[in-house]
Design an enzyme around this catalytic site. Structure first.
Site, short mmCIF file in Angstrom:
data_model
loop_
_atom_site.label_atom_id
_atom_site.label_comp_id
_atom_site.label_asym_id
_atom_site.label_seq_id
_atom_site.Cartn_x
_atom_site.Cartn_y
_atom_site.Cartn_z
N ARG A 77 0.86 -1.18 0.00
CA ARG A 77 0.00 0.00 0.00
C ARG A 77 0.90 1.24 0.00
NH1 ARG A 77 -2.61 3.14 4.85
NH2 ARG A 77 -3.68 4.73 3.63
N HIS A 121 -2.63 11.01 0.65
CA HIS A 121 -2.05 10.83 1.98
C HIS A 121 -1.34 12.12 2.37
CE1 HIS A 121 -0.56 7.58 4.96
NE2 HIS A 121 -0.31 8.78 5.49
N GLU A 166 -7.00 8.86 6.40
CA GLU A 166 -7.16 9.57 7.67
C GLU A 166 -7.61 11.02 7.51
OE1 GLU A 166 -3.80 6.98 10.13
OE2 GLU A 166 -3.56 9.14 9.97
N ASN A 291 -6.89 2.37 10.31
CA ASN A 291 -5.55 2.57 10.86
C ASN A 291 -5.68 2.67 12.37
OD1 ASN A 291 -4.82 2.76 8.20
ND2 ASN A 291 -4.33 4.94 8.24
N TYR A 293 -3.58 2.57 16.20
CA TYR A 293 -2.33 2.61 16.95
C TYR A 293 -2.54 2.57 18.46
CZ TYR A 293 -0.19 3.84 12.52
OH TYR A 293 0.24 3.82 11.21
N GLU A 349 -3.16 0.21 8.50
CA GLU A 349 -1.95 0.61 9.23
C GLU A 349 -2.05 0.09 10.65
OE1 GLU A 349 -0.92 4.74 9.27
OE2 GLU A 349 -1.39 5.03 7.14
#
Length: 442
Positions: A77, A121, A166, A291, A293, A349
């Site tokens: 990606r 992005h 995002e 994504n 985290y 991600e």
């Protein structure tokens, strides 16, 4: 000894973004993006770093693709740099920019990897920012024009399309908090950006469907679903407020459910919606990328802009002070599965920053290995509980320019020596190789 097994059709990938890895910011017709401008702003980026060279993937993509192949990855990606394709944001198309992504895609296919391309992005052409950027409606239409060019020219080479990465970060970090390019702190502009990013996604998908292309198309969100710090009703409400303003303002319109009432009624926030906008935003898509985290805890605070406040967590943290909460990923996946009625999901991600240092030609990043294993376990639990999760992309394939952190934070499973551009696979890279091969015991 534990074992995590995924079906053979589960897609294993790695991910990067154009400005973070490519370098070559003034080569072959590329013009400045908002990140080039932001990096020139005193104090904006730690240590004054910039993306001029980054990991030099623009010149070293064949080496990188070979390494991905050696590590058994099935997909890459990457993002397409808008300033390479349409340097002024609209109008003239730069064929040299298109050719780079054609060459990269062909190289990936030659090694058996799927091409997963993200249209945006964060590297908005500076020319469009000069007109108001994402805070003006015309940028959404410029994005649709750019997307159409990419679909027409790169369509034969791309296996999966992503419109935006995002939009939370673009709208809030870029236009509200000023931490990312273009570095603006203005609530009104941020709220406009939320809507115009949503609109840009919808307009791009319309263009895609007009062309009759068959590769799956979707978008990528970085959900914030913080947990309430207590069982008190107002803290539980605070968690809903946080989810509404940071996640639901993007997710719900995609699903044709409009903007959340917690935002429009309780927070008295008005989006610049015109007739037909919400129908455009809710175009049919094939998947959503997530994504993930971290997860934080929140309490109610009516003095805050969005009626909540983050409070300290007890979990271990990465070197960015991000708490490690693998079970939070399970919560996110189940929420998305519910809201989207089982739409295919991908982890696009997941990873962590760590203080990595080569020792005798190796990088032993056991901290990152543990992080990834714990999150893969959450992915497997989600699948076992019925979530339609189709794949996992580790962030990041390589160390890179980490936005406002510059080069001070390393997310890669491949170490980059920025002086020599040597690539050194870390232990986490070899661990990923084993997971992809089906050796999932730890």
């Amino acid at each position: 000894m534990q074992k995590i097994e995924f079906n053979k059709d589960f897609l294993w990938g790695c991910a990067t973004a154009s400005y973070q890895v490519e370098g070559a910011i003034d080569e072959d017709g590329r013009k400045p993006s908002i990140w080039d401008t932001f990096c020139n702003k005193a104090g904006a980026i730690l240590h004054g770093d910039d993306g001029k060279i980054a990991a030099d993937q623009y010149h070293r993509y064949k080496e990188d693709v070979q390494l991905m192949s050696d590590l058994n990855f099935q997909a890459y990606r990457f993002s397409i740099a808008w300033p390479r394709i349409m340097p002024d944001g609209r109008g003239a198309v730069n064929q040299k920019g298109l050719q780079y992504y054609i060459n990269l895609s062909k190289e990936l296919h030659s090694k058996g990897l799927k091409v997963v391309a993200t249209l945006y992005h964060w590297d908005l052409p500076q020319a469009l920012q000069d007109e108001g950027g994402w805070a003006v409606r015309s940028t959404a239409y410029a994005f649709a024009e750019y997307a159409k060019v990419c679909f027409e020219e790169l369509g034969p080479y791309v296996d999966q399309w992503i419109t935006l990465n995002e939009p939370f970060c673009t709208a809030y970090l870029g236009y509200l908090y000023g931490e990312h390019a273009p570095g603006i702190k203005d609530q009104e502009q941020a709220i406009k950006a939320v809507h115009y990013l949503n609109l840009a996604h919808g307009l791009a998908v319309v263009e895609y469907h007009k062309l009759g292309l068959e590769a799956p198309i979707g978008t990528v969100l970085n959900p914030s679903l913080p947990r309430p710090a207590s069982r008190k009703a107002y803290d539980e409400k605070a968690a809903r407020y946080a989810r509404a303003i940071f996640t639901d303002v993007f997710l719900l319109p995609l699903m044709g459910k409009g903007y959340p009432q917690e935002v429009t009624k309780d927070m008295h926030i008005s989006f610049p919606v015109q007739t037909g906008d919400m129908e455009l935003i809710a175009q049919p898509i094939d998947f959503i990328g997530i994504n993930y985290y971290m997860e934080r805890a929140v309490v109610f605070d009516e003095s805050r802009l969005f009626l909540h406040r983050e409070v300290p967590s007890w979990q271990r943290t990465t070197n960015q002070d991000w708490p490690i909460v693998p079970y939070g990923l399970l919560r996110v996946l189940k929420y998305f599965d519910q809201v989207t009625d089982g739409l295919p999901l991908y982890i696009t991600e997941n990873g962590c920053a760590n203080d990595d240092v080569p020792i005798n030609g190796r990088v032993h990043d056991s901290f990152r290995c543990d992080y990834i294993i714990e999150h893969l376990a959450a992915c497997k639990q989600a699948i076992d509980e019925g979530v339609n999760l189709k794949g996992y992309f580790v962030w990041s394939f390589m160390d890179n320019f980490e936005w406002a952190w510059g080069y001070s934070r390393r997310f890669g499973i491949v170490y980059i020596d920025y002086e020599t551009q040597q690539r050194i696979p870390k232990d986490s890279a070899y661990m990923m190789r084993d997971f992809i091969a089906g050796y999932c015991e730890f």
